[in-house]
Design a protein around this motif. Structure first.
Motif, mmCIF file in Angstrom:
data_model
loop_
_atom_site.group_PDB
_atom_site.id
_atom_site.type_symbol
_atom_site.label_atom_id
_atom_site.label_comp_id
_atom_site.label_asym_id
_atom_site.label_seq_id
_atom_site.Cartn_x
_atom_site.Cartn_y
_atom_site.Cartn_z
ATOM 1 N N LEU B 72 0.831 -1.206 0.000
ATOM 2 C CA LEU B 72 0.000 0.000 0.000
ATOM 3 C C LEU B 72 0.867 1.258 0.000
ATOM 4 O O LEU B 72 0.562 2.241 -0.687
ATOM 5 N N SER B 73 1.945 1.232 0.762
ATOM 6 C CA SER B 73 2.829 2.405 0.828
ATOM 7 C C SER B 73 3.470 2.670 -0.533
ATOM 8 O O SER B 73 3.522 3.805 -1.000
ATOM 9 N N ALA B 74 3.953 1.595 -1.164
ATOM 10 C CA ALA B 74 4.566 1.754 -2.483
ATOM 11 C C ALA B 74 3.534 2.297 -3.466
ATOM 12 O O ALA B 74 3.829 3.181 -4.280
ATOM 13 N N ALA B 75 2.308 1.797 -3.362
ATOM 14 C CA ALA B 75 1.246 2.270 -4.262
ATOM 15 C C ALA B 75 0.955 3.746 -4.015
ATOM 16 O O ALA B 75 0.748 4.520 -4.959
ATOM 17 N N THR B 76 0.971 4.135 -2.744
ATOM 18 C CA THR B 76 0.731 5.547 -2.414
ATOM 19 C C THR B 76 1.792 6.431 -3.056
ATOM 20 O O THR B 76 1.485 7.469 -3.655
ATOM 21 N N VAL B 77 3.034 6.008 -2.940
ATOM 22 C CA VAL B 77 4.127 6.801 -3.502
ATOM 23 C C VAL B 77 4.037 6.797 -5.031
ATOM 24 O O VAL B 77 4.277 7.816 -5.679
ATOM 25 N N PHE B 78 3.656 5.635 -5.595
ATOM 26 C CA PHE B 78 3.446 5.580 -7.039
ATOM 27 C C PHE B 78 2.446 6.655 -7.464
ATOM 28 O O PHE B 78 2.692 7.423 -8.397
ATOM 29 N N PHE B 79 1.331 6.745 -6.749
ATOM 30 C CA PHE B 79 0.319 7.734 -7.130
ATOM 31 C C PHE B 79 0.818 9.158 -6.931
ATOM 32 O O PHE B 79 0.527 10.031 -7.751
ATOM 33 N N ALA B 80 1.590 9.354 -5.873
ATOM 34 C CA ALA B 80 2.160 10.692 -5.661
ATOM 35 C C ALA B 80 3.007 11.077 -6.875
ATOM 36 O O ALA B 80 2.876 12.172 -7.431
ATOM 37 N N GLY B 81 3.847 10.161 -7.332
ATOM 38 C CA GLY B 81 4.692 10.424 -8.494
ATOM 39 C C GLY B 81 3.864 10.625 -9.755
ATOM 40 O O GLY B 81 4.131 11.508 -10.567
ATOM 41 N N TRP B 82 2.837 9.805 -9.886
ATOM 42 C CA TRP B 82 1.979 9.838 -11.069
ATOM 43 C C TRP B 82 1.242 11.178 -11.154
ATOM 44 O O TRP B 82 0.987 11.707 -12.230
ATOM 45 N N LEU B 83 0.920 11.725 -9.980
ATOM 46 C CA LEU B 83 0.243 13.021 -9.960
ATOM 47 C C LEU B 83 1.222 14.178 -10.157
ATOM 48 O O LEU B 83 0.897 15.183 -10.773
ATOM 49 N N ILE B 84 2.426 14.017 -9.630
ATOM 50 C CA ILE B 84 3.403 15.109 -9.683
ATOM 51 C C ILE B 84 3.993 15.258 -11.091
ATOM 52 O O ILE B 84 4.220 16.360 -11.565
ATOM 53 N N GLU B 85 4.214 14.120 -11.772
ATOM 54 C CA GLU B 85 4.916 14.159 -13.057
ATOM 55 C C GLU B 85 4.317 15.140 -14.057
ATOM 56 O O GLU B 85 5.033 15.994 -14.595
ATOM 57 N N PRO B 86 2.992 15.083 -14.307
ATOM 58 C CA PRO B 86 2.455 16.009 -15.321
ATOM 59 C C PRO B 86 2.593 17.479 -14.924
ATOM 60 O O PRO B 86 2.659 18.347 -15.793
ATOM 61 N N ILE B 87 2.659 17.740 -13.612
ATOM 62 C CA ILE B 87 2.754 19.130 -13.176
ATOM 63 C C ILE B 87 4.193 19.634 -13.271
ATOM 64 O O ILE B 87 4.449 20.711 -13.796
ATOM 65 N N LEU B 88 5.131 18.821 -12.766
ATOM 66 C CA LEU B 88 6.513 19.304 -12.654
ATOM 67 C C LEU B 88 7.423 18.881 -13.800
ATOM 68 O O LEU B 88 8.270 19.642 -14.242
ATOM 69 N N ILE B 89 7.266 17.642 -14.266
ATOM 70 C CA ILE B 89 8.258 17.093 -15.190
ATOM 71 C C ILE B 89 7.844 17.288 -16.647
ATOM 72 O O ILE B 89 8.662 17.601 -17.496
ATOM 73 N N LYS B 90 6.564 17.116 -16.921
ATOM 74 C CA LYS B 90 6.104 17.141 -18.302
ATOM 75 C C LYS B 90 6.452 18.440 -19.037
ATOM 76 O O LYS B 90 6.802 18.387 -20.220
ATOM 77 N N PRO B 91 6.394 19.598 -18.370
ATOM 78 C CA PRO B 91 6.746 20.841 -19.080
ATOM 79 C C PRO B 91 8.140 20.805 -19.700
ATOM 80 O O PRO B 91 8.432 21.569 -20.631
ATOM 81 N N MET B 92 8.973 19.887 -19.196
ATOM 82 C CA MET B 92 10.306 19.723 -19.762
ATOM 83 C C MET B 92 10.218 19.401 -21.255
ATOM 84 O O MET B 92 11.075 19.790 -22.034
#
Ligand SMILES: Nc1ncnc2c1ncn2[C@@H]1O[C@H](COP(=O)(O)OP(=O)(O)OP(=O)(O)O)[C@@H](O)[C@H]1O
Ligand SMILES: [Mg+2]
Lengths: 248, 297, 393
Positions: B72-92
């Motif tokens: 569950l913890s790994a899944a939580t972190v996965f979702f955190a990353g999945w949500l953060i990527e389009p905001i922070l990384i994708k503009p790259m």
């Protein structure tokens, strides 16, 4: 053949790199099932045109239509899934993937196609047989010779399930005669069997004469003439652009 | 003070910690191979995983269900990353950014500071632990804590599963193709931008899994991810950027080098042996043990 | 018209007399408090020190202030645990708020940096929980301290080892000024005092989380006592990992500072904290001074928990400054320095505090007593922990 709607169309397509106009208001119209040749001296803007059509670069102005639908602003993978596929002048095979995986990569791209694993595998095997790469199926693609890579990359395009129109950017450059013949056979076979439309950028005049009834000549980013190879080769401006060398 | 027993103990301890290091490094190397960026905030995702494990175990499932909590913890972190990527990384890739490496560095370091300060603000600087009921085990002559041995086994399992995902699934094939050539994959019809989101999530999820597994071993506090980041980078340089087997081999090599070095040479330089190993590898094979000398076209 | 305006003027005067203090001399005396309130400093320590300092204000202001009616007030600034932060904070409390003395220091590096500035500005500092030698060893006029310094900590545990008959001792220390300082000092005092102790000293990097290699060597050495010289996470990791390797509880462990009194200790070490020895600077089982007794009562009432050393020392240092102002009969920093050097002050612990111009690190330094406590059962409240040793007794 006039009256039939073109499958692929470019309208006033332009691309500016800084102050340099690489494509200058290009109009191009390719009919379904046609094998179109594009020739022109180095730096004429041929690869740029392919990049604009396939969404790798965004045009500065103008429009691209596939079966009447505009492609401008679409992402490259969307364009590929619509059946407009390309190869690269500098081959982009996936070096660490095996030869057969290189082919499967194009087949699986569309999530819906993943159901048809077996089909994809059969098709890849058939293509490897056609190109003579079958005994290298499980070798990493980076172990292939330059010519084999070009062949593999060209074959990968045929894996796209929805393929309707295939843009090949200098597929014969640096390829030995045996592989060249295999590639020509492949193109002719797909053209006949599936009615795939081709746009082939090449300097190989003998091949162009054999495959293409109509040639478009690009010079300094502009279309200067269209017609049969013999017609365009007779034009003084075309000969001049090739520095006086005879084209034929 | 050399004795055969001490040597065997140190070697075994090095292998155990090495596999755990490998799991920490895997996410960094994986994200780099797909998204072509270095994620400097990797340790903070490890930290998030450890806090998630703490919260789930301490307030909900209890220490006996640690393995469910870890998933569950790994899944939580996965979702955190999945949500953060389009905001922070994708503009790259879509924001017309010219210096992508600089952009990624700035953004992920900002993320690192944000997550660390957020953790301090919310939970305070105290260490915490989810606790464990796993009994200790003997690995030959080496007494090992149950939690660390479980983390070791789970890390091996996670690495094996991850390898299977890459080698045996359609998604894995698309990921491997993208790691070779983003444009090539795109023109083959692969939706690389949404794959980025998935890859970033999986990568940080692996770090989160390491954090969850090691929460009872190395404790939970706002800066506990520092080790992940430093060891992770040593490992990917030693093993070769973008290489999964490289991460495993380099992780174990690093673990053994540190353990033997600290036991038989000088314990104060425990963190320096990795750098010695790293310099040695760089001198002999600049692209790392499993790295490509040149990107294949 | 005339009448009403006269009434208005009178009313204004009346109002004004209510808001302005009656006498000019009654402006408050400001004491500077430079504490870490955000990372990378230790915000918990900063808060605890601040609590103590605030209660000292309550104590003296409750008695009518100092110098015949002037209230005490605090100017609190965050050092963030960084030297530059500490220097800026010192400048602000002294420059803007006119503090007459500055205390609260927790991180040694902050105290050292602030002293370099204080030296030329001339407003004294009192180190509250800073242990580096340089703070007092430089013999600056403005530098004072009320914290346990390394030589006394080491003297205390060596005396304890003697009492217990420990002959083989392993010290596992982090490679910080703190850790290396303690190892060097222990080694030096063993040689100087010719003690029959064989010392195995091992060090580790503060960022290490896995101390297995070091602990394997400890195990092979078969010591009578393992001294845990880690601070923060490494200290906790060592407790766990030593138990994993079956070193403890057969070999007892001594923790080098009072971390086990923190509330989360038993949560972190439910099975491994029993029988642990640890250095402490305060125990409720200790006898306190009169103001110390007042303080613990006031603190327990206000915060519903017992005070810890950080709060006690924060209280004690502000109390010392208040007494120094009183004894100096003025709030001039120079006079305060004079008084600190010559006066005698009440502190939270029993006995009087003085700051003699002594040799070396003992310059302007007062060390509260050192205790060694031991937990007697798992989960035990630290206030119940047995006092196994008290320095000077
Ligand atoms: N990304 C780019 N940025 C700037 N200039 C570019 C870019 N791509 C192409 N050009 C320029 O545009 C012009 C046309 O290039 P293009 O690659 O389209 O020519 P080509 O006809 O394919 O030539 P060749 O026969 O050598 O392949 C060249 O002058 C090239 O330098
Ligand atoms: Mg070209």
């Amino acid at each position: 053949m006039s009256g039939i709607a073109p499958i692929l169309e470019a309208r006033r397509l332009s691309k500016r790199f800084g102050g340099f106009l690489a494509n200058d208001a290009i109009d191009l119209s390719v009919e379904a099932g046609e094998i179109r040749g594009i020739i022109g001296p180095n730096g004429a803007g041929k690869s740029t045109l392919v990049n604009l059509i396939t969404g790798v670069h965004q045009p500065s102005a103008g429009d691209v239509l596939l079966a009447g639908e505009s492609l401008v602003g679409r992402k490259p993978h969307e364009i590929a899934r619509k059946g407009l596929v390309r190869s690269f002048q500098v081959s982009r095979v996936f070096g660490n993937l095996s030869v057969i995986e290189n082919l499967l990569a194009s087949h699986l791209a569309d999530a819906r196609m993943r159901e048809t694993h077996g089909q994809g595998f059969a098709k890849a095997t058939r293509l490897l047989e056609l190109t003579g790469l079958i005994r290298l199926a499980d070798a990493p693609a980076k172990t292939l010779s330059g010519g084999q890579r070009v062949l593999l990359q060209a074959a990968a395009g045929f894996m796209m399930p929805s393929l309707t129109c295939y843009l090949l950017d200098e597929p014969f450059a640096g390829v030995n005669p045996v592989i060249k013949d295999q590639l020509i056979a492949l193109i002719e076979e797909e053209s006949r069997a599936r009615g795939v439309t081709f746009v082939i950028v090449s300097h190989e005049m003998a091949v162009m004469r054999r495959l293409c009834r109509k040639i478009t000549v690009l010079i300094e980013g502009r279309v200067v003439v269209e017609g049969s190879l013999d017609d365009v080769a007779a034009r003084a401006d075309v000969v001049a652009a090739y520095l006086g060398k005879s084209l034929v | 003070m050399f004795s055969f027993e001490l040597f065997t103990q140190a070697l075994l301890a090095g292998i155990v910690i090495g596999v755990i290091y490998a799991l920490m490094a895997l996410g960094i190397t994986f994200i780099y191979s797909i998204v072509k960026m270095i994620n400097w905030a990797m340790g903070e995702f490890y930290m998030l995983g450890s806090y998630a494990q703490y919260l789930i175990v301490a307030y909900w499932l209890g220490p006996d269900l640690w393995y469910i909590a870890a998933i569950l913890s790994a899944a939580t972190v996965f979702f955190a990353g999945w949500l953060i990527e389009p905001i922070l990384i994708k503009p790259m890739f879509t924001g017309g950014i010219e210096r992508r490496d600089d952009y990624a560095t700035v953004v992920t370091i900002a993320l690192l500071l944000l997550l660390r300060n957020l953790a301090t603000a919310i939970s305070g600087p105290y260490q915490r632990t989810p606790g464990t009921n796993l009994p200790g085990v003997m690995l030959g002559p080496l007494p090992e804590s149950g939690a660390r041995f479980a983390a070791f086994l789970a890390a091996l399992a996670a690495i094996a599963l991850f390898t299977l995902l890459l080698k045996r699934t359609w998604l894995g094939l698309a990921l491997r193709a993208t790691s070779q050539s983003r444009v090539g994959a795109q023109t083959s019809g692969v939706d690389v931008l949404s794959l980025d989101k998935l890859a970033f999530g999986i990568g940080v999820g692996l770090a989160g899994l390491a954090g969850a597994l090691l929460a009872p071993v190395f404790m939970v506090y706002p800066t506990n991810g520092v080790v992940t980041t430093t060891k992770g980078f040593e490992i990917i340089v030693i093993g070769g950027l973008g290489s999964v087997p490289g991460a495993l081999v380099a992780g174990v090599a690093l673990g053994i080098a540190e353990s033997l070095g600290a036991t038989f040479i000088a314990s104060a330089y425990q963190n320096a042996y990795g750098f010695v190993l790293l310099l040695l590898v760089l001198a002999l094979r600049p692209s790392g043990l499993f790295g490509e000398r040149l990107r294949q076209a | 018209m005339k009448y009403t305006s006269r009434v208005a003027a009178f009313a204004m005067l009346l109002l004004a007399s209510l808001v302005t203090p009656p006498v000019q001399a009654q402006e408050p005396v400001t004491i500077g408090l430079v504490v870490p309130l955000s990372p990378p400093g230790d915000p918990t320590a900063g808060q605890l020190i601040r609590r103590g300092a605030e209660l000292a204000l309550d104590y003296y202001n409750g008695k009518g202030g100092v110098l015949g009616g002037r209230k005490l007030q605090l100017s609190v600034q965050d050092s963030q645990g960084r030297p530059e932060g500490g220097v800026a904070a010192y400048r602000r409390v002294v420059g803007e708020d006119k503090a007459v003395a500055v205390t609260g220091f927790f991180h040694s590096s902050v105290n050292i940096a602030a002293n370099e500035v204080a030296k030329s500005i001339g407003v004294p500092t009192i180190g509250t929980q800073t242990s580096a030698a340089d703070i007092t060893a430089k013999h600056y006029e403005i530098a004072f301290r009320t914290h346990l310094i390394d030589p006394l900590r080491v003297a205390a545990w060596l005396e304890f080892m003697q009492k217990k008959g420990f002959k083989r001792v392993s010290m596992l220390a982090e490679t910080s000024d703190y850790g290396i300082g303690l190892v060097t000092e222990t080694d030096r005092q063993i040689k100087e005092k010719k003690l029959p102790i064989e010392l195995q000293s091992l060090t580790f990097d503060r960022t290490s989380t896995d101390l297995t290699p070091q602990l394997l060597q400890v195990k092979a050495f078969r010591p009578d006592l393992l001294v845990n010289v880690g601070v923060g996470a490494p200290m906790d990791l060592m407790i766990e990992q030593a138990a994993t390797l079956a070193i403890t509880p057969q070999v007892p462990m001594l923790v080098s500072y009072d971390a086990p009194i923190r509330p989360q200790f038993w949560q972190l070490h439910p099975n491994t904290g029993d029988k642990l020895y640890f250095i402490a600077y305060y125990s409720p089982k200790q006898t306190l001074s009169e103001i110390g007794t007042w303080f613990t009562k006031a603190y327990e009432e206000k915060y519903k928990e017992s005070p810890v050393y950080s709060s006690l020392n924060g209280f004690g240092d502000v109390a010392i400054i208040a007494q120094a102002v009183e004894q100096a009969k003025g709030a001039d920093p120079k006079a305060i320095i004079q008084t600190l050097e010559t006066g005698k002050f009440a502190f939270w612990s029993s006995g009087e505090v003085t700051f003699p111009k002594a040799d070396g690190v003992f310059w302007h330094n007062f060390s509260p007593p050192v205790l060694i406590l031991q937990f007697q059962k798992p989960g035990q409240d630290w206030k119940e922990a047995e006092v196994m040793f008290e320095s000077g007794k």
